[in-house]
Design an enzyme around this catalytic site. Structure first.
Site, PDB file in Angstrom:
ATOM      1  N   TYR A 115     -28.883   4.933  26.129  1.00 24.88           N
ATOM      2  CA  TYR A 115     -27.432   5.158  26.074  1.00 24.88           C
ATOM      3  C   TYR A 115     -26.742   3.981  26.751  1.00 24.88           C
ATOM      4  O   TYR A 115     -27.168   3.518  27.805  1.00 24.88           O
ATOM      5  CB  TYR A 115     -27.042   6.455  26.792  1.00 24.88           C
ATOM      6  CG  TYR A 115     -25.539   6.654  26.865  1.00 24.88           C
ATOM      7  CD1 TYR A 115     -24.859   7.356  25.880  1.00 24.88           C
ATOM      8  CD2 TYR A 115     -24.791   6.114  27.912  1.00 24.88           C
ATOM      9  CE1 TYR A 115     -23.482   7.528  25.939  1.00 24.88           C
ATOM     10  CE2 TYR A 115     -23.408   6.271  27.976  1.00 24.88           C
ATOM     11  CZ  TYR A 115     -22.768   6.980  26.986  1.00 24.88           C
ATOM     12  OH  TYR A 115     -21.407   7.126  27.037  1.00 24.88           O
ATOM     13  N   GLU A 153     -18.986   2.800  22.942  1.00 28.61           N
ATOM     14  CA  GLU A 153     -20.144   3.653  23.231  1.00 28.61           C
ATOM     15  C   GLU A 153     -21.216   3.447  22.168  1.00 28.61           C
ATOM     16  O   GLU A 153     -20.937   3.556  20.970  1.00 28.61           O
ATOM     17  CB  GLU A 153     -19.729   5.121  23.272  1.00 28.61           C
ATOM     18  CG  GLU A 153     -20.884   6.049  23.636  1.00 28.61           C
ATOM     19  CD  GLU A 153     -20.475   7.513  23.646  1.00 28.61           C
ATOM     20  OE1 GLU A 153     -20.604   8.160  24.695  1.00 28.61           O
ATOM     21  OE2 GLU A 153     -20.011   8.002  22.588  1.00 28.61           O
TER      22      GLU A 153
END
Length: 386
Positions: free
Chosen positions: A109, A197
């Site tokens: 992530y 993101e």
């Protein structure tokens, strides 16, 4: 302003990030024609909506051939996807994206956003990719690393290494990850982004670092500097009332409550919403008409609030500084002539020409409730909708 995944990936690619090769289409026929140019063992079909959680909602499918792709694309296009971010009504899929498959060895992530408390840029990284980062933060906070960097023309190698330390990479993948951080930082600064993101960021079995998914949000106040990004705006993904509010230069955000709010000034608007919650109800919107609103603007604001079927009452809270209370009062009356306001209306006026404003409202045929201060106004509107 949000954009779609396929658009975000093209911008990231422009700045040097590695993304899977892919194509998008508004129709199944268009999509299949474009897919013929893709060289892949499997096709990854993705619904394009401005919301996360698509995979769990059936919006991401891995398919073996073009026949399977055609069938799944027909099923998905026009379908309403319901995810944890869309709300119960879901979001209709109006465009599809297909990309080549990847041999995933590991998922990470990575995100980049503005930390307003320190005026720095924060990178959040984790070796738990492909999951909701909120869930990771709750269950395994030690698996998340936050690195804050000073705003400058470029990011240092030292900062890059800190950000990717949790990935535990070596050799070529580590070098590629550092280059990716630099690409994202450069893109973030030069496009006036609010948030980038990548979830998941993957290490492939071929030892390549690839952005498998991408979400980007831009500062709407800076879009005048980036007309090429503004062109990517998809009005189908936005609330119609928020679009209408934008046409009148109103700051409006739809919420889930039952009390409509019309206020001048963002700070006063936040305080108004807070005190509504304090007395046990929920605001239906955030609406700032601005400091120098005209009666036309006020009228438009009241129409937008009244169009929300969830609104059971309206609270108007105006502190007249630049904005005159008599102008607001006239705007309310003008709007009431065109729409039938059938819900309780509480008005609190203070500041410039508030006496004249109250007189205008009192002499009108409107059934309204006058309040002396904000606390009194909140009590009265909550009581009125019971």
């Amino acid at each position: 302003m949000n954009i779609h995944e396929h658009q975000a990936k093209q911008i990231l690619k422009k700045f040097g990030a590695v993304v899977p090769e892919g194509v998008f289409g508004f129709t199944v026929k268009e999509l299949l024609e474009k897919c013929k140019q893709l060289k892949t063992d499997k096709y990854v079909l993705k619904a394009q909506i401005h919301a996360g959680g698509r995979g769990k909602a059936g919006g991401v499918k891995i398919l073996d051939n073009l026949e399977e792709l055609e069938k799944s694309a027909k099923d998905l296009l026009g379908k309403k996807l319901v995810t944890h971010q869309t709300g119960p009504n879901g979001r209709e899929v109006k465009r599809l994206y297909v990309e080549v498959s990847s041999n995933i060895e590991k998922e990470f992530y990575l995100s980049c956003l503005i930390d307003r408390s320190t005026s720095k840029i924060a990178f959040i990284s984790s070796d738990q990719g492909g999951m909701d980062i909120e869930e990771v933060a709750m269950k395994s906070p030690n698996k998340i690393l936050t690195t804050k960097v000073e705003l400058s023309d470029e990011i240092s190698n030292e900062a890059c290494e800190k950000i990717i330390k949790i990935f535990n990479l070596e050799g070529s993948p580590k070098n590629e990850a550092i280059l990716l951080i630099k690409s994202i930082y450069n893109m973030f600064i030069k496009t006036d982004a609010n948030m980038v993101e990548i979830n998941p960021l993957i290490l492939t079995k071929e030892k390549k670092i690839i952005c498998l998914d991408a979400k980007v949000n831009f500062d709407s106040n800076a879009l005048f500097r980036h007309p090429e990004i503004y062109e990517l705006r998809d009005l189908n993904e936005e609330d119609p009332t928020e679009i209408e509010a934008g046409k009148h230069d109103l700051s409006y955000i739809k919420l889930d409550g039952s009390i409509g709010c019309m206020v001048n000034g963002a700070g006063l608007a936040m305080a108004t919403m807070d005190i509504i919650k304090l007395y046990g109800e929920e605001p239906a919107n955030f609406l700032d008409v601005g400091g120098g609103a005209s009666k036309e603007k006020v009228s438009a604001a009241l129409k937008i609030i009244s169009s929300d079927k969830n609104v059971k009452g309206i609270l108007i809270n105006i502190f007249g500084g630049i904005m005159r209370c008599d102008i607001l009062a006239q705007g309310v009356i003008d709007a009431a002539k065109e729409i039938n306001i059938s819900v309780p209306l509480v008005v609190r006026l203070a500041g410039t020409n508030f006496k004249e404003g109250k007189e205008i409202l009192n002499n009108s045929s409107l059934k309204l409730i006058s309040a002396e201060n904000l606390d009194d106004a909140a009590k009265k509107i909550v009581e009125a909708i019971k």
